[in-house]
Motif scaffolding. Structure first.
Motif, PDB file in Angstrom:
ATOM      1  N   THR A  30       0.645  -1.484  -0.306  1.00  0.00           N
ATOM      2  CA  THR A  30       0.095  -0.194   0.017  1.00  0.00           C
ATOM      3  C   THR A  30       0.773   1.710  -0.155  1.00  0.00           C
ATOM      4  N   ASP A  31       0.822   2.079  -0.736  1.00  0.00           N
ATOM      5  CA  ASP A  31       1.610   3.448  -0.588  1.00  0.00           C
ATOM      6  C   ASP A  31       0.880   4.436  -0.261  1.00  0.00           C
ATOM      7  N   CYS A  32       1.712   5.048   0.903  1.00  0.00           N
ATOM      8  CA  CYS A  32       1.188   5.709   2.510  1.00  0.00           C
ATOM      9  C   CYS A  32       1.656   6.742   2.338  1.00  0.00           C
ATOM     10  N   LEU A  33       2.378   7.336   1.633  1.00  0.00           N
ATOM     11  CA  LEU A  33       3.142   8.759   0.692  1.00  0.00           C
ATOM     12  C   LEU A  33       1.712  10.112   1.279  1.00  0.00           C
ATOM     13  N   TYR A  71       5.326   3.032   2.581  1.00  0.00           N
ATOM     14  CA  TYR A  71       4.605   2.202   1.724  1.00  0.00           C
ATOM     15  C   TYR A  71       4.586   1.575   3.455  1.00  0.00           C
ATOM     16  N   VAL A  72       3.530  -0.308   2.771  1.00  0.00           N
ATOM     17  CA  VAL A  72       3.408  -0.673   4.149  1.00  0.00           C
ATOM     18  C   VAL A  72       3.250  -1.862   3.329  1.00  0.00           C
ATOM     19  N   ASN A  73       4.133  -2.774   3.309  1.00  0.00           N
ATOM     20  CA  ASN A  73       3.685  -4.464   3.402  1.00  0.00           C
ATOM     21  C   ASN A  73       3.115  -5.177   3.860  1.00  0.00           C
ATOM     22  N   GLY A  82       8.076   0.780   4.914  1.00  0.00           N
ATOM     23  CA  GLY A  82       8.957   1.561   4.192  1.00  0.00           C
ATOM     24  C   GLY A  82       8.821   2.400   3.659  1.00  0.00           C
ATOM     25  N   TYR A  83       9.621   3.201   4.628  1.00  0.00           N
ATOM     26  CA  TYR A  83       9.116   4.951   4.672  1.00  0.00           C
ATOM     27  C   TYR A  83      10.977   5.626   4.722  1.00  0.00           C
ATOM     28  N   GLU A  84      11.190   6.673   3.755  1.00  0.00           N
ATOM     29  CA  GLU A  84      12.406   7.563   3.421  1.00  0.00           C
ATOM     30  C   GLU A  84      11.950   8.468   3.603  1.00  0.00           C
ATOM     31  N   LEU A  85      11.218  10.213   4.644  1.00  0.00           N
ATOM     32  CA  LEU A  85      10.950  11.531   4.461  1.00  0.00           C
ATOM     33  C   LEU A  85      11.624  12.661   4.795  1.00  0.00           C
ATOM     34  N   ASN A  86      11.680  13.902   3.875  1.00  0.00           N
ATOM     35  CA  ASN A  86      11.938  15.135   4.282  1.00  0.00           C
ATOM     36  C   ASN A  86      10.685  15.547   5.165  1.00  0.00           C
ATOM     37  N   ALA A 169      -2.750  -0.135   5.456  1.00  0.00           N
ATOM     38  CA  ALA A 169      -2.748  -1.430   4.707  1.00  0.00           C
ATOM     39  C   ALA A 169      -3.101  -1.656   5.938  1.00  0.00           C
ATOM     40  N   LYS A 170      -4.075  -2.052   7.267  1.00  0.00           N
ATOM     41  CA  LYS A 170      -3.977  -2.990   7.755  1.00  0.00           C
ATOM     42  C   LYS A 170      -5.783  -2.581   7.840  1.00  0.00           C
TER      43      LYS A 170
END
Length: 351
Positions: A30-33, A71-73, A82-86, A169-170
């Motif tokens: 799931t794209d979580c941005l 995102y979340v798997n 999984g995330y890498e944010l500024n 996602a859950k």
């Protein structure tokens, strides 16, 4: 984030005697941005941090920037975020007179340069800046560091915990759960005549035959690079390991064999034309024995520094050996998310 040698589990398939849908190659992402943007806005925007203490008033304003990926798997109930944010949040400070009137207003930002799943157990770096570096600006900045920094850190921790629990996602996964219907429950009821019953049997038979068939995936993608460079990357096992974070072994000869995504995909080179064409036979480990698909990638360079890839992936089975009918959908997602998107992200080929 996958380490080199571990690979991305969405492309790893294993033989299981019980036919379990392993790793959700058959894996739900799931794209979580956008969800992250809304979630962090609720946590951080328009929050009063100091209200009159020391004749100061400081509040956050809004999310000025949120860039990166999130995102979340979810696989077999296991949540892997999984995330890498500024992240940049604007703030505003006021110095007030004793009667409550405002003397001056000054604005600033608080930035989190790198919020990432790999550092989930650590406090991320925080940079507090102010647009006016004079005495009043410094006073407001110092006050924000003392009162505001702990607050924004706590909100980011709330976000990290929410992602660890599955983010959006859950909930989506719970909504998508469907009770398995008995065989034939989805068929349209027909009048009980012999002739119609025979036709119904034919329809069912045709549907079953179609379910056992094959599909073709076609995609067109544009990259900011030369066709020759993109061709070389796709045929170079070292760079393939780099952008997929998985083991790869790739022959550059026609008739040569390749193995990618830690052996989940294997095949042979059928035709190679540098910077123009790649034709390969592909096989996934969870496909029925003896099945091979054909991948055809053409490279076009309509203008200097711009390459258009046309992908045609034929003979993709609708079901894997365990009867899971998600092969086509997940194969298409794999091309898009695990190959094309990562090529743009790692090598800077985005347009």
């Amino acid at each position: 984030m996958a380490r080199i040698g571990e690979g991305d589990k969405r492309w790893i398939v294993e033989d299981r005697p019980d036919g379990t849908n392993v790793h959700n190659w058959h894996w739900a992402e799931t794209d979580c941005l956008e969800w992250s943007r809304n979630f962090l806005t609720n946590l951080l925007a328009n929050k009063t941090l100091i209200d009159g203490e020391g004749n100061l008033k400081i509040r956050t304003k809004k999310i000025e920037k949120l860039e990166g990926e999130a995102y979340v798997n979810i696989r077999k109930g296991k949540i892997i975020p999984g995330y890498e944010l500024n992240l940049v949040v604007s703030w505003e400070g006021e110095v007030k007179e004793t009667d409550g009137s405002s003397v001056v207003k000054i604005e600033g930002n608080v930035e989190f340069p790198y919020i990432a799943d790999e550092n989930a157990d650590e406090d991320p770096e925080v940079k507090v800046t102010v647009k006016d570096e004079g005495p009043i600006g410094k006073r407001l900045k110092d006050a924000f560091v003392v009162k505001g920094k702990p607050f924004v850190l706590e909100q980011v921790k709330t976000y990290v915990n929410a992602m660890a629990n599955g983010g959006p996602a859950k909930e989506e996964g719970e909504v998508k759960k469907v009770v398995k219907k008995p065989a034939g429950a989805g068929n349209v009821a027909l009048p009980p005549t012999t002739a119609v019953d025979e036709k119904a049997k034919v329809v069912v038979a045709k549907k079953e035959k179609k379910k056992e068939g094959f599909k073709t995936i076609t995609m067109t993608e544009k990259f900011s690079c030369r066709a020759k460079d993109l061709f070389e990357i796709l045929m170079d096992e070292n760079r393939w390991r780099g952008f997929t974070q998985s083991n790869a072994r790739i022959s550059k000869e026609v008739g040569g064999e390749f193995s990618i995504f830690d052996g989940s995909v294997t095949g042979t080179n059928v035709e190679l034309q540098e910077g123009k064409l790649i034709v390969q036979k592909w096989r996934f480990g969870n496909w029925p024995d003896g099945l091979h698909s054909t991948v055809r990638i053409t490279f076009e360079e309509p203008q200097s520094g711009v390459t258009v890839i046309n992908l045609t992936h034929t003979d993709v089975p609708e079901e894997d050996r365990y009867g899971n009918a998600t092969v086509v959908e997940n194969t298409e997602r794999g091309w898009r998310d695990l190959i094309f998107h990562r090529l743009r992200a790692v090598f800077g080929f985005g347009i």
